[in-house]
Structure formats: structure tokens, C-alpha cells
Design an enzyme around this catalytic site. Structure first.
Site, PDB file in Angstrom:
ATOM      1  N   GLU A 199      -5.411  -6.370  -7.314  1.00  0.00           N
ATOM      2  CA  GLU A 199      -5.444  -5.817  -5.962  1.00  0.00           C
ATOM      3  C   GLU A 199      -5.862  -6.862  -4.932  1.00  0.00           C
ATOM      4  O   GLU A 199      -6.607  -7.798  -5.233  1.00  0.00           O
ATOM      5  CB  GLU A 199      -6.431  -4.648  -5.882  1.00  0.00           C
ATOM      6  CG  GLU A 199      -6.078  -3.466  -6.761  1.00  0.00           C
ATOM      7  CD  GLU A 199      -7.047  -2.300  -6.594  1.00  0.00           C
ATOM      8  OE1 GLU A 199      -7.495  -2.066  -5.447  1.00  0.00           O
ATOM      9  OE2 GLU A 199      -7.350  -1.641  -7.601  1.00  0.00           O
ATOM     10  N   HIS A 226       0.863  -1.175   0.000  1.00  0.00           N
ATOM     11  CA  HIS A 226       0.000   0.000   0.000  1.00  0.00           C
ATOM     12  C   HIS A 226       0.899   1.224   0.000  1.00  0.00           C
ATOM     13  O   HIS A 226       1.865   1.283   0.773  1.00  0.00           O
ATOM     14  CB  HIS A 226      -0.892  -0.005   1.246  1.00  0.00           C
ATOM     15  CG  HIS A 226      -1.903   1.092   1.287  1.00  0.00           C
ATOM     16  ND1 HIS A 226      -3.198   0.940   0.839  1.00  0.00           N
ATOM     17  CD2 HIS A 226      -1.813   2.375   1.718  1.00  0.00           C
ATOM     18  CE1 HIS A 226      -3.862   2.067   1.005  1.00  0.00           C
ATOM     19  NE2 HIS A 226      -3.047   2.962   1.527  1.00  0.00           N
ATOM     20  N   ILE A 227       0.607   2.199  -0.860  1.00  0.00           N
ATOM     21  CA  ILE A 227       1.438   3.396  -0.906  1.00  0.00           C
ATOM     22  C   ILE A 227       0.698   4.587  -0.302  1.00  0.00           C
ATOM     23  O   ILE A 227      -0.498   4.760  -0.512  1.00  0.00           O
ATOM     24  CB  ILE A 227       1.911   3.723  -2.342  1.00  0.00           C
ATOM     25  CG1 ILE A 227       0.743   3.910  -3.307  1.00  0.00           C
ATOM     26  CG2 ILE A 227       2.879   2.654  -2.842  1.00  0.00           C
ATOM     27  CD1 ILE A 227       1.158   4.379  -4.705  1.00  0.00           C
ATOM     28  N   LEU A 258      -7.363   2.778   7.157  1.00  0.00           N
ATOM     29  CA  LEU A 258      -8.816   2.732   7.065  1.00  0.00           C
ATOM     30  C   LEU A 258      -9.240   2.781   5.599  1.00  0.00           C
ATOM     31  O   LEU A 258      -8.535   3.340   4.757  1.00  0.00           O
ATOM     32  CB  LEU A 258      -9.436   3.919   7.810  1.00  0.00           C
ATOM     33  CG  LEU A 258      -9.119   4.021   9.303  1.00  0.00           C
ATOM     34  CD1 LEU A 258      -9.724   5.308   9.876  1.00  0.00           C
ATOM     35  CD2 LEU A 258      -9.630   2.809  10.064  1.00  0.00           C
ATOM     36  N   ARG A 297     -15.080   3.991  -6.670  1.00  0.00           N
ATOM     37  CA  ARG A 297     -14.853   2.747  -5.931  1.00  0.00           C
ATOM     38  C   ARG A 297     -15.844   2.569  -4.778  1.00  0.00           C
ATOM     39  O   ARG A 297     -16.115   1.441  -4.367  1.00  0.00           O
ATOM     40  CB  ARG A 297     -13.407   2.708  -5.438  1.00  0.00           C
ATOM     41  CG  ARG A 297     -12.395   2.530  -6.559  1.00  0.00           C
ATOM     42  CD  ARG A 297     -10.972   2.802  -6.094  1.00  0.00           C
ATOM     43  NE  ARG A 297     -10.465   1.806  -5.191  1.00  0.00           N
ATOM     44  CZ  ARG A 297      -9.680   0.788  -5.541  1.00  0.00           C
ATOM     45  NH1 ARG A 297      -9.310   0.624  -6.809  1.00  0.00           N
ATOM     46  NH2 ARG A 297      -9.238  -0.075  -4.643  1.00  0.00           N
TER      47      ARG A 297
END
Length: 212
Positions: free
Chosen positions: A165, A11-12, A28, A52
Site C-alpha cells: 500500500e 483507491h477503490i 479523507l 487500522r
């Protein structure tokens, strides 16, 4: 290409987000983040984040992509390239890849934690921001991911597959972050200082090969 023996997920975030992430004891999902004041630099595209929030998962029809914390299966992602180029009109952030850090975790440990805490998870075979992705919720189907594309450094022909993902419902605990990858000594220092605030202190490493 076979499934890696111990898949990692990434995760960036902007380095200035680390303090609030540690304070929250983890990451979160966007559905929760939009309900609170912004804390730190946002590096994503707002219209994609909004989309999303309304995209359901096939494996969990009442769970939406935006209700999950997203990870890639590789560092040096397509999104990081977009950030690096800093020329996408839809991307408000223009600070480049230098301040971006990678949070690395183990896939198997993450799935075990999610199931222990009654949180759903899934993985997609392509970009979960599109309207046509497929998702799975069985680790036995990891072989359906195009791992060659995921691990490719030249990915123009495999852009969608590279963006497969992993999604975990609602939250991801800080204690499962095993490593923080950074590009430079300056960001190494900033990440190391932020890390001191937490009980869990993942390894911080300079990883230039994770960047463009």
C-alpha cells in the site's frame, strides 16, 4: 521485476461516494470519516478499519494506518476480488464489483504534493491491515516492493505482497486523480455525471481488465 518507470496508485470506492468526495475536494482518512455521518456506500470491513486506526507506522511511529488515505499499487486488487465474491462474512457490502470505481493517481506527483503541504507518507511491503507489515518513507526503497506480485493476475501465492500500500496522511486532493476506471457503461455514466460537480474533471474510462 524492476520498479515501474512511473508508478500509479489506486483507491477503490463505490460510485455513489464520488459526489461527497468531490464535495470534500478529495479523499479523507478513516480517522476523519468515522467522526462524521456516513455519506454513500461503505465497501470495507468495519473490524479491519477499526484495527487500522490503532496500527502505527514504523517510519512514523506517531502516525497510524487509519490516519492515512490508502492506495494500492495496482487495479484489480485482492480487496476487489473479495468484494466480487461477496461471500466474506465480515463484509457487510454485497453489491459486487460492478458499482466500484478505481481512482488512479501518479505516485511521484502525490509524494511531491504531500511534501509541499507538510503531510507524511509511506508505503508498505504488504497488507497494512496486518500486524506484521514493514513500511518505508523513501522512494529510493521502492525496489523492496515485490512488483511481480503486485502486477500478478494469479496471486494466491503472493497475496500479502500484492497488497502493498501507499499511505498519505489525513487527505488526498481530488485534483491529483488522473483517471476514473469503471467496469460498465452504466457506471461510466454515473461517474461522468458526478464528475461534473468538480472543477477538476479526470478522465473516465471503461477498463474491464481492472475487474474480475
Amino acid at each position: 521485476m524492476p520498479v515501474p518507470p512511473n508508478p500509479k496508485i489506486y483507491h477503490i470506492v463505490h460510485v455513489d461516494r464520488l459526489s461527497s468526495i468531490i464535495e470534500d475536494d478529495g479523499l479523507l482518512c478513516d480517522a476523519k470519516i468515522v467522526q462524521r455521518p456516513s455519506n454513500g456506500t461503505t465497501i470495507g470491513m468495519n473490524h479491519i478499519k477499526e484495527r487500522r486506526l490503532k496500527l502505527p507506522l514504523g517510519s512514523h511511529p506517531d502516525l497510524f494506518v487509519g490516519g492515512c488515505v490508502p492506495f494500492y499499487f495496482c487495479p484489480r486488487s485482492v480487496m476487489l476480488y473479495v468484494i466480487h465474491r461477496a461471500n466474506a462474512l465480515e463484509l457487510p457490502y454485497r453489491g459486487g464489483q460492478g458499482p466500484i470505481v478505481h481512482l488512479e493517481a501518479d505516485l511521484q506527483q502525490t509524494v511531491a504534493w504531500a511534501e509541499e503541504h507538510g503531510l507524511r507518507w509511506a508505503f508498505t511491503l504488504s497488507n497494512a491491515s496486518s500486524g506484521y507489515f514493514e513500511d518505508r518513507c523513501n522512494l529510493a526503497q521502492l525496489n523492496e516492493i515485490n512488483w511481480r506480485a503486485v502486477q500478478a493476475e494469479i496471486w494466491r501465492q503472493d497475496k500479502e505482497a500484492k497488497q502493498a500500500e501507499f499511505l498519505i496522511e489525513q487527505r488526498f486532493p481530488w485534483k491529483l486523480v488522473s483517471r476514473i476506471g469503471v467496469q460498465s457503461k452504466q457506471i461510466y455514466y454515473q461517474a461522468s455525471v458526478a464528475r461534473k460537480a468538480g472543477i477538476h474533471k479526470p478522465l473516465v474510462e471503461i477498463k474491464p481488465e481492472w475487474y474480475y
